[in-house]
Design an enzyme around this catalytic site. Structure first.
Site, PDB file in Angstrom:
ATOM      1  CG  ASP A 145      -0.431  -0.117   2.513  1.00  0.00           C
ATOM      2  OD1 ASP A 145       0.807  -0.130   2.634  1.00  0.00           O
ATOM      3  OD2 ASP A 145      -1.210  -0.181   3.494  1.00  0.00           O
ATOM      4  CB  SER A 146       4.604   1.714  -0.064  1.00  0.00           C
ATOM      5  OG  SER A 146       4.851   0.589  -0.887  1.00  0.00           O
ATOM      6  CG  ASP A 194       0.361  -4.166   1.968  1.00  0.00           C
ATOM      7  OD1 ASP A 194       0.392  -5.027   2.864  1.00  0.00           O
ATOM      8  OD2 ASP A 194       1.134  -3.196   1.918  1.00  0.00           O
ATOM      9  CD  GLU A 215       0.230  -1.737   7.921  1.00  0.00           C
ATOM     10  OE1 GLU A 215      -0.167  -0.954   8.810  1.00  0.00           O
ATOM     11  OE2 GLU A 215       0.787  -1.345   6.876  1.00  0.00           O
ATOM     12  CD  GLU A 259       7.559  -0.309   7.992  1.00  0.00           C
ATOM     13  OE1 GLU A 259       6.663  -1.053   7.547  1.00  0.00           O
ATOM     14  OE2 GLU A 259       7.754   0.844   7.569  1.00  0.00           O
TER      15      GLU A 259
HETATM   16  O1  KIV Z   1       3.476  -1.127   1.695  1.00  0.00           O
HETATM   17  C1  KIV Z   1       4.657  -1.478   1.744  1.00  0.00           C
HETATM   18  O2  KIV Z   1       5.469  -1.166   0.868  1.00  0.00           O
HETATM   19  C2  KIV Z   1       5.079  -2.291   2.878  1.00  0.00           C
HETATM   20  C3  KIV Z   1       6.537  -2.601   2.989  1.00  0.00           C
HETATM   21  C4  KIV Z   1       7.288  -1.378   3.337  1.00  0.00           C
HETATM   22  C5  KIV Z   1       6.805  -3.721   3.915  1.00  0.00           C
HETATM   23  O3  KIV Z   1       4.291  -2.688   3.673  1.00  0.00           O
END
Ligand code: KIV
Length: 275
Positions: free
Chosen positions: A45-46, A84, A116, A183
């Site tokens: 979700d980044s 994610d 998460e 993290e």
């Molecule tokens: O969303 C993401 O990129 C992540 C990673 C940083 C582990 O959760």
């Protein structure tokens, strides 16, 4: 090349073979990462930050992750693709989590989902796993909880917080998660978690004692000029390469150099247009 499967990761931990994980958001990059031998591609979700220009992951929608997962799975042949689950797409009820995770598998083609949280989501993880949906956990700094955490800061900094985090990780393993992202926690805490778990840990800003490492691909490639976390190593400056190539193209067009100079090559390429 044989496709990497979820059970292969536990075997890698047993053999002491580090797991390599990167984020990916589109088919072209996924194909390159796949050729480079990356083990896991995370449609993180980044993408809210690096693709959509948002300042957090909170507004990222399930539709966006489904869309990008579909692209990444088209580009990945060996690599395991994990999608994610965005904020509030799995916390309302296990039924909601099941319905939304199913979209990531059925429409996106993901091989696993990541969510998460620790003990708070363990029952949900158990239900998803029981239904045949592999789940990766994520504890420590969980960006979807940025408001509760009071910012993007290192977690598990004192003894009590470290013990809570170990309980979270153990609960996820007990619920059937096949791996856990750790993290932004101190190296010693990551080491303690990794040694207590049978499943692999994959660290991001969590030191060298995890069973694998994950980073945001735009960070290691030098493409994202927003905040670069201190634990990131930039292996290229693609942002500068793209900037210079784009400037050169613009100059060539403005000075009449392109397309004239490319004429010879263009004339030697057979036309694909049928009459
Ligand atoms: O969303 C993401 O990129 C992540 C990673 C940083 C582990 O959760």
């Amino acid at each position: 090349m044989t496709k990497l499967r979820v059970p292969d990761l536990a075997a890698m931990k047993k053999r002491g073979e580090p797991i390599v994980m990167l984020t990916a958001y589109d088919a072209t990059m996924a194909r390159i990462f796949d050729r480079a031998g990356v083990d896991i591609l995370l449609v993180g979700d980044s993408l809210g930050n690096v693709i959509l220009g948002l300042d957090s992951t909170i507004p990222v929608t399930l539709d966006a992750i489904v869309h990008h997962t579909r692209a990444v799975t088209r580009g990945a042949s060996r690599t395991l693709v994990v999608a994610d689950m965005p904020f509030l797409t799995y916390q309302v009820s296990t039924e909601q989590a099941m319905r939304n995770a199913a979209r990531l598998f059925q429409e996106g083609g993901a091989a696993a989902v990541k969510l998460e949280g620790g003990r708070a989501v363990a029952d949900t993880v158990r239900r998803l796993v029981a239904a045949g949906l592999p789940v990766m956990g994520h504890v420590g700094l969980t960006p979807q909880h940025v408001h509760r955490l009071g910012g993007m800061r290192q977690q598990a900094r004192d003894e009590q917080a470290a013990q809570e985090m170990i309980l979270d990780a153990l609960a996820l393993e007990d619920a059937g998660a096949f791996a856990i992202v750790l993290e932004a926690i101190p190296d010693a805490v990551a080491q303690a978690v990794t040694s207590r778990l049978h499943i692999p840990t994959i660290g991001i800003g969590a030191g060298p004692h995890c069973n694998g490492q994950v980073l945001v691909s735009y960070d290691i490639l030098g493409m994202f000029d927003g905040f670069v976390p201190p634990f990131v190593k930039q292996y290229a400056q693609l942002g500068d390469v793209i900037l210079n190539a784009t400037r050169d193209f613009a100059d060539d067009v403005r000075h009449g150099i392109y397309p004239q100079a490319a004429g010879a090559r263009r004339d030697s390429v057979p036309l694909l247009i049928s009459k």
